[in-house]
Design an enzyme around this catalytic site. Structure first.
Site, PDB file in Angstrom:
ATOM      1  N   ASP A 234      -8.140   3.553   1.407  1.00  0.00           N
ATOM      2  CA  ASP A 234      -7.704   3.847   2.300  1.00  0.00           C
ATOM      3  C   ASP A 234      -7.453   4.605   3.452  1.00  0.00           C
ATOM      4  O   ASP A 234      -8.487   5.531   3.614  1.00  0.00           O
ATOM      5  CB  ASP A 234      -6.710   4.803   1.676  1.00  0.00           C
ATOM      6  CG  ASP A 234      -5.373   5.212   2.955  1.00  0.00           C
ATOM      7  OD1 ASP A 234      -5.391   5.494   3.426  1.00  0.00           O
ATOM      8  OD2 ASP A 234      -3.572   5.727   2.102  1.00  0.00           O
TER       9      ASP A 234
ATOM     10  N   ARG B 144      -3.862  -0.380   5.518  1.00  0.00           N
ATOM     11  CA  ARG B 144      -4.031  -1.456   4.917  1.00  0.00           C
ATOM     12  C   ARG B 144      -2.647  -2.955   4.653  1.00  0.00           C
ATOM     13  O   ARG B 144      -3.484  -3.889   4.865  1.00  0.00           O
ATOM     14  CB  ARG B 144      -4.364  -0.672   2.598  1.00  0.00           C
ATOM     15  CG  ARG B 144      -5.942   0.113   3.343  1.00  0.00           C
ATOM     16  CD  ARG B 144      -5.808   0.433   1.603  1.00  0.00           C
ATOM     17  NE  ARG B 144      -4.677   1.483   1.122  1.00  0.00           N
ATOM     18  CZ  ARG B 144      -4.416   1.841   0.596  1.00  0.00           C
ATOM     19  NH1 ARG B 144      -5.235   2.541  -1.023  1.00  0.00           N
ATOM     20  NH2 ARG B 144      -3.122   2.729  -0.066  1.00  0.00           N
TER      21      ARG B 144
ATOM     22  N   CYS C 255       0.910  -1.273  -0.060  1.00  0.00           N
ATOM     23  CA  CYS C 255      -0.289   0.058   0.406  1.00  0.00           C
ATOM     24  C   CYS C 255       0.815   1.229   0.322  1.00  0.00           C
ATOM     25  O   CYS C 255       1.757   1.305  -0.519  1.00  0.00           O
ATOM     26  CB  CYS C 255      -0.337  -0.112   1.396  1.00  0.00           C
ATOM     27  SG  CYS C 255      -0.359   0.793   2.783  1.00  0.00           S
TER      28      CYS C 255
END
Length: 171
Positions: free
Chosen positions: A130, A24, A18
């Site tokens: 996100d 994440r 990420c």
């Protein structure tokens, strides 16, 4: 969706990527690693994670991500953020980016470089949003996506690995 073959017999390496490696990708790392272990594949499959940016290198997971994982029975306390390096392309059998921007940052889609949600049975190929600038609900939504996709990835590993990797004696 089929998996690319392992680069090395007896080992399959998955990297999750990420932006900062604090929300994440560490959530996906922890959940996928737990699912791999529960399926009895921990001796054959390694999961790692990183971020395309270096802002958080060495930092623990975002406290909201850790709390969301803990509430679901997962322990993210060992995580320390790392930055993606181009060497990951040769070191991993499969790289899974959390969104299209992360995918572009690590070189775009190939058989070995895909979106994490390419394994999502509900929305294949969508981004994992996100949650960093949002509230707890965003982290819970990410966890639901990660759990769904991890289940699908492990299912694919369980069906693909016995033909690609030597079988364990206890299988």
């Amino acid at each position: 969706m089929s998996l690319p073959p392992p680069r090395e017999a007896g080992r399959y390496r998955i990297g999750v990527v990420c932006l900062g490696n604090i929300c994440r990708s560490p959530m996906a790392h922890v959940v996928l690693e737990a699912r791999v272990a529960a399926a009895g594949l921990a001796d054959e499959v390694t999961v790692t994670s990183s971020g395309t940016g270096g802002w958080h290198v060495g930092d623990p997971m975002d406290p909201r991500a850790a709390a969301t994982l803990a509430a679901a029975g997962h322990d993210g306390s060992r995580h320390r953020a790392r930055q993606f390096a181009t060497s990951w392309h040769d070191e991993h059998d499969l790289l899974l980016a959390m969104d299209a921007a992360n995918l572009a940052d690590i070189g775009g889609g190939t058989d070995r470089v895909r979106l994490f949600r390419s394994f999502d049975p509900e929305e294949p190929g969508a981004d994992v949003p996100d949650p960093y600038y949002g509230g707890d609900r965003g982290f819970q939504e990410v966890l639901a996506m990660v759990e769904r996709c991890s289940e699908a990835i492990v299912s694919e590993l369980a069906t693909s690995l016995p033909t690609s990797l030597p079988s364990s004696p206890d299988r």
